[in-house]
Write a protein that holds these residues in place. Sequence first.
Motif, PDB file in Angstrom:
ATOM      1  N   ILE A  64      26.883   6.156   7.815  1.00  0.00           N
ATOM      2  CA  ILE A  64      26.183   5.833   9.062  1.00  0.00           C
ATOM      3  C   ILE A  64      26.319   6.983  10.060  1.00  0.00           C
ATOM      4  CG2 ILE A  64      26.180   4.303  11.062  1.00  0.00           C
ATOM      5  CD1 ILE A  64      26.964   2.024   9.173  1.00  0.00           C
ATOM      6  N   VAL A  65      27.512   7.539  10.165  1.00  0.00           N
ATOM      7  CA  VAL A  65      27.732   8.657  11.091  1.00  0.00           C
ATOM      8  C   VAL A  65      26.915   9.878  10.674  1.00  0.00           C
ATOM      9  CG1 VAL A  65      29.450  10.261  12.009  1.00  0.00           C
ATOM     10  CG2 VAL A  65      30.020   7.838  11.763  1.00  0.00           C
ATOM     11  N   ILE A  66      26.860  10.153   9.373  1.00  0.00           N
ATOM     12  CA  ILE A  66      26.066  11.286   8.885  1.00  0.00           C
ATOM     13  C   ILE A  66      24.581  11.050   9.153  1.00  0.00           C
ATOM     14  CG2 ILE A  66      25.335  12.510   6.806  1.00  0.00           C
ATOM     15  CD1 ILE A  66      28.146  12.169   5.724  1.00  0.00           C
ATOM     16  N   ALA A  67      24.124   9.807   8.951  1.00  0.00           N
ATOM     17  CA  ALA A  67      22.729   9.483   9.254  1.00  0.00           C
ATOM     18  C   ALA A  67      22.442   9.677  10.737  1.00  0.00           C
ATOM     19  CB  ALA A  67      22.420   8.052   8.832  1.00  0.00           C
ATOM     20  N   ALA A  68      23.406   9.309  11.583  1.00  0.00           N
ATOM     21  CA  ALA A  68      23.237   9.521  13.015  1.00  0.00           C
ATOM     22  C   ALA A  68      23.137  11.008  13.346  1.00  0.00           C
ATOM     23  CB  ALA A  68      24.404   8.887  13.775  1.00  0.00           C
ATOM     24  N   ALA A  69      23.895  11.824  12.624  1.00  0.00           N
ATOM     25  CA  ALA A  69      23.819  13.272  12.833  1.00  0.00           C
ATOM     26  C   ALA A  69      22.431  13.806  12.508  1.00  0.00           C
ATOM     27  CB  ALA A  69      24.867  13.978  11.970  1.00  0.00           C
ATOM     28  N   LEU A  70      21.826  13.291  11.458  1.00  0.00           N
ATOM     29  CA  LEU A  70      20.475  13.724  11.088  1.00  0.00           C
ATOM     30  C   LEU A  70      19.444  13.245  12.103  1.00  0.00           C
ATOM     31  CD1 LEU A  70      20.622  13.090   7.232  1.00  0.00           C
ATOM     32  CD2 LEU A  70      20.985  15.234   8.474  1.00  0.00           C
ATOM     33  N   VAL A  71      19.650  12.028  12.631  1.00  0.00           N
ATOM     34  CA  VAL A  71      18.723  11.508  13.640  1.00  0.00           C
ATOM     35  C   VAL A  71      18.796  12.339  14.912  1.00  0.00           C
ATOM     36  CG1 VAL A  71      18.222   9.545  15.135  1.00  0.00           C
ATOM     37  CG2 VAL A  71      18.726   9.169  12.715  1.00  0.00           C
ATOM     38  N   VAL A  72      20.011  12.670  15.328  1.00  0.00           N
ATOM     39  CA  VAL A  72      20.182  13.484  16.538  1.00  0.00           C
ATOM     40  C   VAL A  72      19.535  14.848  16.371  1.00  0.00           C
ATOM     41  CG1 VAL A  72      21.903  14.683  17.950  1.00  0.00           C
ATOM     42  CG2 VAL A  72      22.266  12.292  17.305  1.00  0.00           C
ATOM     43  N   SER A  73      19.650  15.406  15.171  1.00  0.00           N
ATOM     44  CA  SER A  73      19.114  16.738  14.935  1.00  0.00           C
ATOM     45  C   SER A  73      17.613  16.734  14.687  1.00  0.00           C
ATOM     46  CB  SER A  73      19.821  17.373  13.736  1.00  0.00           C
ATOM     47  OG  SER A  73      21.211  17.477  13.979  1.00  0.00           O
ATOM     48  N   SER A  74      17.043  15.562  14.379  1.00  0.00           N
ATOM     49  CA  SER A  74      15.613  15.516  14.071  1.00  0.00           C
ATOM     50  C   SER A  74      14.766  15.820  15.298  1.00  0.00           C
ATOM     51  CB  SER A  74      15.241  14.132  13.517  1.00  0.00           C
ATOM     52  OG  SER A  74      15.471  13.134  14.496  1.00  0.00           O
ATOM     53  N   GLY A  75      15.312  15.631  16.481  1.00  0.00           N
ATOM     54  CA  GLY A  75      14.545  15.924  17.687  1.00  0.00           C
ATOM     55  C   GLY A  75      14.469  17.395  18.005  1.00  0.00           C
ATOM     56  N   SER A  76      15.271  18.164  17.319  1.00  0.00           N
ATOM     57  CA  SER A  76      15.270  19.606  17.572  1.00  0.00           C
ATOM     58  C   SER A  76      14.588  20.304  16.410  1.00  0.00           C
ATOM     59  CB  SER A  76      16.708  20.110  17.712  1.00  0.00           C
ATOM     60  OG  SER A  76      16.724  21.500  17.862  1.00  0.00           O
ATOM     61  N   THR A  77      13.451  20.947  16.673  1.00  0.00           N
ATOM     62  CA  THR A  77      12.697  21.639  15.640  1.00  0.00           C
ATOM     63  C   THR A  77      12.391  23.048  16.098  1.00  0.00           C
ATOM     64  OG1 THR A  77      10.617  20.819  16.524  1.00  0.00           O
ATOM     65  CG2 THR A  77      11.646  19.527  14.757  1.00  0.00           C
ATOM     66  N   SER A  78      12.068  23.846  15.169  1.00  0.00           N
ATOM     67  CA  SER A  78      11.708  25.236  15.476  1.00  0.00           C
ATOM     68  C   SER A  78      10.374  25.555  14.825  1.00  0.00           C
ATOM     69  CB  SER A  78      12.793  26.190  14.972  1.00  0.00           C
ATOM     70  OG  SER A  78      12.920  26.101  13.574  1.00  0.00           O
ATOM     71  N   SER A  79       9.606  26.357  15.474  1.00  0.00           N
ATOM     72  CA  SER A  79       8.319  26.768  14.912  1.00  0.00           C
ATOM     73  C   SER A  79       8.089  28.230  15.226  1.00  0.00           C
ATOM     74  CB  SER A  79       7.187  25.913  15.482  1.00  0.00           C
ATOM     75  OG  SER A  79       7.101  26.109  16.872  1.00  0.00           O
ATOM     76  N   MET A  80       7.224  28.865  14.469  1.00  0.00           N
ATOM     77  CA  MET A  80       6.931  30.267  14.657  1.00  0.00           C
ATOM     78  C   MET A  80       5.420  30.452  14.702  1.00  0.00           C
ATOM     79  SD  MET A  80       8.080  33.516  12.342  1.00  0.00           S
ATOM     80  CE  MET A  80       9.816  33.112  12.616  1.00  0.00           C
ATOM     81  N   GLU A  81       4.942  31.165  15.695  1.00  0.00           N
ATOM     82  CA  GLU A  81       3.508  31.362  15.857  1.00  0.00           C
ATOM     83  C   GLU A  81       3.175  32.835  15.625  1.00  0.00           C
ATOM     84  OE1 GLU A  81       0.630  31.385  19.636  1.00  0.00           O
ATOM     85  OE2 GLU A  81       1.480  29.404  19.149  1.00  0.00           O
ATOM     86  N   LEU A 109      28.936  15.365  14.475  1.00  0.00           N
ATOM     87  CA  LEU A 109      28.827  14.067  13.803  1.00  0.00           C
ATOM     88  C   LEU A 109      28.897  14.216  12.287  1.00  0.00           C
ATOM     89  CD1 LEU A 109      26.058  12.306  15.948  1.00  0.00           C
ATOM     90  CD2 LEU A 109      28.505  11.786  15.880  1.00  0.00           C
ATOM     91  N   LEU A 110      28.301  15.282  11.783  1.00  0.00           N
ATOM     92  CA  LEU A 110      28.328  15.512  10.340  1.00  0.00           C
ATOM     93  C   LEU A 110      29.757  15.734   9.849  1.00  0.00           C
ATOM     94  CD1 LEU A 110      26.475  15.860   7.859  1.00  0.00           C
ATOM     95  CD2 LEU A 110      26.479  18.310   8.322  1.00  0.00           C
ATOM     96  N   VAL A 111      30.524  16.514  10.591  1.00  0.00           N
ATOM     97  CA  VAL A 111      31.920  16.765  10.216  1.00  0.00           C
ATOM     98  C   VAL A 111      32.742  15.478  10.306  1.00  0.00           C
ATOM     99  CG1 VAL A 111      34.025  17.991  10.875  1.00  0.00           C
ATOM    100  CG2 VAL A 111      31.832  19.190  10.878  1.00  0.00           C
ATOM    101  N   ILE A 112      32.503  14.692  11.362  1.00  0.00           N
ATOM    102  CA  ILE A 112      33.231  13.430  11.516  1.00  0.00           C
ATOM    103  C   ILE A 112      32.907  12.468  10.378  1.00  0.00           C
ATOM    104  CG2 ILE A 112      33.464  11.357  12.949  1.00  0.00           C
ATOM    105  CD1 ILE A 112      33.071  13.110  15.398  1.00  0.00           C
ATOM    106  N   GLY A 113      31.621  12.369  10.020  1.00  0.00           N
ATOM    107  CA  GLY A 113      31.225  11.492   8.926  1.00  0.00           C
ATOM    108  C   GLY A 113      31.856  11.892   7.606  1.00  0.00           C
TER     109      GLY A 113
END
Length: 228
Positions: A90-107, A135-139
């Motif tokens: 659950i903690v690892i899944a939360a880490a992925l959810v938190v990180s999903s809002g941060s994306t990078s793109s290149m134009e 969160l990933l380390v804690i999980g």
Amino acid sequence: MCIMEAVTNSGSNSETVDISTERTLGLIGSVLGLASIVRTSVSGLLALIGAVLILVALYGIGNKLEDERPFNYYLKAIIVIFVLIMVGVIVIAAALVVSSGSTSSMENEFIMSPGSDITIIEEESPHLTGEGIVLLVIGAGIIIAGLIAGGYFQKKAWEAMYELTGVEAFQNAAKFLWWGVLTIIILIGAILLLISAIFQIIAFANLPKRLSKRSTPPAPTPVEELSW
């Protein structure tokens, strides 16, 4: 003149109990446990079935020998491993959810001809943020802690089985299991756990079909004093 006679009975009664069914269940469960290590595609299902069979076997043996330690320790191991692994996931899944809002793109902009241009935007890809890494380390730490705590209780179960049955392979399984969970983060830990699983199979295979159960020894005969 006085003559003192003391008559004592120090012998102990014993009876044998049939554990052939429990021996078979434990053997099958141990084989399934080993198979879960080898066949990763269905490892979860095989491990669950194997653990249930072993749990039933230990309950039967403990009930017949009037010693519930192996069953209680093994049950604690299953509960601790299951709960902490679920929490870690659950903690690892939360880490992925938190990180999903941060994306990078290149134009990139390419000029093909005067008056016309083509802009290529690469697909956005998520990446871990600082909070996500924490969160990933804690999980992962929770999962490792669960394996170590569960391994400790399982080790105690096999040590109790060695005390009850005298089958040395149970003691060897306990030793390799404990060192395996302590070194689980490196390759040698997986090897030691594999050796422990093999010793566990050997232990149930060498378990006799009948075991002697010691009963409470009779009370000593009262001292009789004869005089004349």
